[in-house]
Design a protein around this motif. Sequence first.
Motif, short mmCIF file in Angstrom:
data_model
loop_
_atom_site.label_atom_id
_atom_site.label_comp_id
_atom_site.label_asym_id
_atom_site.label_seq_id
_atom_site.Cartn_x
_atom_site.Cartn_y
_atom_site.Cartn_z
N ASN A 118 0.86 -1.19 0.00
CA ASN A 118 0.00 0.00 0.00
C ASN A 118 0.88 1.23 0.00
O ASN A 118 1.04 1.93 1.00
N SER A 119 1.52 1.46 -1.14
CA SER A 119 2.48 2.56 -1.22
C SER A 119 1.84 3.92 -1.03
O SER A 119 2.47 4.87 -0.59
N ALA A 120 0.54 4.03 -1.37
CA ALA A 120 -0.14 5.33 -1.23
C ALA A 120 -0.71 5.52 0.17
O ALA A 120 -1.32 6.56 0.44
N LYS A 121 -0.52 4.53 1.06
CA LYS A 121 -1.02 4.61 2.42
C LYS A 121 -2.53 4.86 2.44
O LYS A 121 -3.07 5.67 3.20
N ARG A 122 -3.21 4.18 1.56
CA ARG A 122 -4.67 4.36 1.44
C ARG A 122 -5.35 3.54 2.53
O ARG A 122 -4.90 2.41 2.83
N PRO A 123 -6.39 4.04 3.17
CA PRO A 123 -7.10 3.23 4.18
C PRO A 123 -7.72 1.99 3.55
O PRO A 123 -8.20 2.03 2.41
N LEU A 124 -7.68 0.91 4.29
CA LEU A 124 -8.21 -0.34 3.76
C LEU A 124 -9.73 -0.24 3.61
O LEU A 124 -10.41 0.29 4.48
N PRO A 125 -10.25 -0.72 2.52
CA PRO A 125 -11.71 -0.66 2.32
C PRO A 125 -12.43 -1.56 3.30
O PRO A 125 -11.99 -2.67 3.60
N GLU A 126 -13.55 -1.06 3.81
CA GLU A 126 -14.36 -1.81 4.76
C GLU A 126 -15.36 -2.66 3.98
O GLU A 126 -16.50 -2.27 3.75
N ILE A 127 -14.92 -3.83 3.54
CA ILE A 127 -15.80 -4.70 2.76
C ILE A 127 -15.77 -6.09 3.38
O ILE A 127 -14.79 -6.50 4.01
N VAL A 128 -16.87 -6.80 3.22
CA VAL A 128 -16.99 -8.15 3.78
C VAL A 128 -16.35 -9.13 2.79
O VAL A 128 -16.70 -9.15 1.61
N PRO A 129 -15.35 -9.95 3.22
CA PRO A 129 -14.69 -10.89 2.30
C PRO A 129 -15.61 -12.03 1.89
O PRO A 129 -16.50 -12.44 2.64
N VAL A 130 -15.41 -12.50 0.68
CA VAL A 130 -16.14 -13.63 0.15
C VAL A 130 -15.60 -14.90 0.79
O VAL A 130 -14.39 -15.06 0.95
N VAL A 131 -16.51 -15.81 1.17
CA VAL A 131 -16.06 -17.03 1.83
C VAL A 131 -15.19 -17.84 0.87
O VAL A 131 -15.30 -17.72 -0.36
N ALA A 132 -14.33 -18.69 1.45
CA ALA A 132 -13.35 -19.42 0.64
C ALA A 132 -13.97 -20.41 -0.32
O ALA A 132 -13.44 -20.68 -1.40
N SER A 133 -15.13 -20.97 0.07
CA SER A 133 -15.74 -22.00 -0.79
C SER A 133 -16.53 -21.42 -1.95
O SER A 133 -16.97 -22.16 -2.82
N LYS A 134 -16.75 -20.11 -1.96
CA LYS A 134 -17.58 -19.50 -3.00
C LYS A 134 -16.70 -18.98 -4.14
O LYS A 134 -15.71 -18.27 -3.90
N PRO A 135 -17.06 -19.29 -5.40
CA PRO A 135 -16.28 -18.74 -6.53
C PRO A 135 -16.45 -17.22 -6.61
O PRO A 135 -17.49 -16.67 -6.29
N LEU A 136 -15.41 -16.56 -7.05
CA LEU A 136 -15.45 -15.10 -7.19
C LEU A 136 -16.04 -14.72 -8.54
O LEU A 136 -15.79 -15.38 -9.56
N THR A 137 -16.80 -13.66 -8.54
CA THR A 137 -17.40 -13.13 -9.77
C THR A 137 -17.17 -11.62 -9.82
O THR A 137 -16.87 -11.00 -8.79
N PRO A 138 -17.33 -10.99 -11.00
CA PRO A 138 -17.18 -9.53 -11.09
C PRO A 138 -18.13 -8.77 -10.17
O PRO A 138 -17.86 -7.62 -9.81
#
Length: 461
Positions: free
Chosen positions: A97-117
């Motif tokens: 994080n070279s720009a020292k940007r705050p981490l986005p507050e988002i809920v992570p996708v569970v490991a068993s679920k495929p990722l989609t756009p």
Amino acid sequence: MRNLAISTRLSLMMGTAVLIVLIGVGTALYRSLCQQLSNRDDIALINRLDQIRTLVLDEDVQQMLSKKPHLFTNMLGNTESLLVLRFPGQPPLIEVNSAKRPLPEIVPVVASKPLTPADVHHQPAQNGVPFISAATLAMTGNPPRELEIITGRLMTERTQIQESYLRQIVLVTLCAALAVIVLSALLARRSLRPLQRLAREASAIDVRHLGHRITLHSTPYELQPLSGAFNEMLDRLENSFQQLSQVSADMAHDLRTPISNLLGQTEIALTQKRTEPYYIALLGSNFEELVRLSTMIDKMLFLARAENASQAINKVPLALEHVLDPLADYFEGPAEERHITLRFSAAGTIMADADLLQRAIANLLANAIRYADSHSEVQIDARHQPDGVLLTVTNLEDPIPTEQQERLFDRFWRADSARHASQSSSGLGLSIVRSIMQLHQGRCGVKCEQRQTRFWLLFPH
């Protein structure tokens, strides 16, 4: 805009139309490009997460994460990317994080679920540049644990591409609209040349060249109806002008005769002293000429008022018996002088102005009695038709030549020498009849069969 030339107006209209179309097309293309770039970036971000998910399954990779975190920095390839790998509740194993940007507050996708756009989150940055991010959980190899992966990217490159594309669209749109305006002006000016030629031909028409007409064979197809209508208007104007000239000549001729009689008789009377009976006869003759002049002037004034389109008439239902009975009494004396029998077989009602209707029938009756054969019959009939009431006045006389029948209703027109010689006729009676029928939106005419002449009047319902 109202005073602009047609070529300028067409050019501006064409340029405006093209500008609107190009703006619509450019907007659609711009939005399509933005959507495609966004989808491409979302898919790239998802692919990155999938690759890291796969990598962390290998135990050696976990050791590499703790020993050589700078390798992931090189893998990202630029300073606008964000990557954080951490076990939940623990400090990050890797944080790029070279720009020292705050981490986005988002809920992570569970490991068993495929990722989609759809798991990609879009957030606007403070400077207006969009920022996309996604988070997911992954299972490590040995020992199996959940690893949280957070990644993101600032869309500076995509924004620059979009802005460049937008500038190109605006520039191309303006250039195209300007080119269309210039070309439209040239083409419109060339296309309007037939109108300029039409204007030159029309300006050449004056009183001395009323017979000149617009040439149709060299006129464009779209202008041929206009040129044809213009030529027809010229035909009507020429006919009206000729008729007006003829009426003026006839009027001067008809007025000159009684005035010449008055002058001649008065001049002779003044040459020497006359007896009283001579003066009485002279005054009587002059009175008849003056009555004739007065009658002619009254008829001409009536014609002038009747031909005025704004002349109002009082059309009411009239019983034909009430209209014809007074006329029968009035013309009984003149008919008896010529041994002519009047027969009326008209009944029913008619929509007309009472005074004008009586005057029209009286003119036809006077005409019929004047020229009918002695010891003959003048017949007045009325017939109700679908389109109106047809009144006819029929008498027996010498047939009127066919070529002269159409001119009987013209002013001062008399069909033959016998009618020309008539001193009691002004030549305006049938003209008055035609004007009265025009006021009623009706028609009139004459038909000759052998020695039978029939004048007809059609009054519409």
